[in-house]
Design an enzyme around this catalytic site. Sequence first.
Site, PDB file in Angstrom:
ATOM      1  N   GLN A 128       0.831  -1.191   0.000  1.00 14.83           N
ATOM      2  CA  GLN A 128       0.000   0.000   0.000  1.00 14.83           C
ATOM      3  C   GLN A 128       0.874   1.254   0.000  1.00 14.83           C
ATOM      4  OE1 GLN A 128      -3.388  -0.970   2.186  1.00 14.83           O
ATOM      5  NE2 GLN A 128      -4.228   1.086   2.302  1.00 14.83           N
ATOM      6  N   SER A 183       4.371  -6.281   2.783  1.00 18.95           N
ATOM      7  CA  SER A 183       2.991  -6.344   3.272  1.00 18.95           C
ATOM      8  C   SER A 183       2.078  -6.963   2.208  1.00 18.95           C
ATOM      9  CB  SER A 183       2.524  -4.947   3.694  1.00 18.95           C
ATOM     10  OG  SER A 183       1.284  -5.001   4.356  1.00 18.95           O
ATOM     11  N   LEU A 184       1.148  -6.191   1.652  1.00 21.53           N
ATOM     12  CA  LEU A 184       0.291  -6.664   0.569  1.00 21.53           C
ATOM     13  C   LEU A 184       1.085  -7.333  -0.541  1.00 21.53           C
ATOM     14  CD1 LEU A 184      -2.207  -6.593  -1.423  1.00 21.53           C
ATOM     15  CD2 LEU A 184      -1.415  -4.278  -1.993  1.00 21.53           C
ATOM     16  N   ARG A 218      -8.914  -9.438   2.284  1.00 17.22           N
ATOM     17  CA  ARG A 218      -7.985  -8.791   3.219  1.00 17.22           C
ATOM     18  C   ARG A 218      -8.263  -7.297   3.301  1.00 17.22           C
ATOM     19  NH1 ARG A 218      -2.672  -6.355   2.877  1.00 17.22           N
ATOM     20  NH2 ARG A 218      -1.221  -7.080   4.508  1.00 17.22           N
ATOM     21  N   GLN A 257       1.411 -11.808   9.584  1.00 11.11           N
ATOM     22  CA  GLN A 257       1.931 -10.494   9.203  1.00 11.11           C
ATOM     23  C   GLN A 257       0.897  -9.392   9.337  1.00 11.11           C
ATOM     24  OE1 GLN A 257       0.857  -8.588   5.882  1.00 11.11           O
ATOM     25  NE2 GLN A 257       2.124  -9.817   4.495  1.00 11.11           N
TER      26      GLN A 257
END
Length: 293
Positions: free
Chosen positions: A9, A88-89, A113, A244
């Site tokens: 993000q 992350s993503l 998510r 995570q």
Amino acid sequence: MRAYVFPGQGAQFVGMAEGLRELGTIALERLAEADEILGFALSEIMTTGSEEDLRQTRVTQPAIYVHSVVRAMAEGAGFQPAAVAGHSLGEFSALAAVGALDFAAGLRLVGARAEAMQAAGEAKPGTMAAIIGLEDSVVEAVCAETTGIVVPANYNSPGQLVISGEEAAVATAMEACRAAGASHTIALVVGGAFHSPLMASAQAELRSAIEATSLRMPRAPIYQNYDARPHTDVDAIRGNLVKQLTGPVRWNETICRMAGEGVTSFVEVGGKGNILRGLIRKIDRTLATEQLG
């Protein structure tokens, strides 16, 4: 050895679908598929949407996933990573790129998510802030000593650590970090306290979605955020994807470990193209970086 890394993000940008369309049928089909899977016109938002449109978590995460994965798919046989990692993503994009997830299955997971994280952010409002110019141990101590929920969230590079938690606690921690000598403390515009205990409700939803999704052994090891170690075992990958969401992103440690295990060149796939490359240069200037997308 060459590794490919996938942004999270913050890598979104206005008009991000325009370049994808130039890739031809593979991109057009995936964009149409994304609209159908998500139930809204993601492709339109990725083409003409404003920064505000793209900033919504439920939009941001699928948009970045589609952008990165399609860009990797378009390389065809030329996409031959020795290893992958995602911020992350970006772990979901990385897994789809190396065949552990089907494009559609990965997008459904990312959509679930994103929706869960947006709902968690609305139910338990929080925020994040970047702390620049302090040792990790100093920021960790500040978080531990601050009243309320505030934790280290992204260990991005030496001297850059993002904290996450309740708005009041983050503000207090920022003030304490400035007093401790931080060169900058930057409030981030985000939809919630990502990678903190405030994402616990989203984590429960994501666990159910991941358990219901078929994963295959990836064609290349994925270095995961939760433990900064390479994985090919499907059960370990599943567990780390869940952990995570409330645990920190260990990006600095991940890049150092990859370099220590033979990676000399990193290719950032999709997004703005300079976020992860910039962090990698701060971690180790001897490492080569490239952009794909």
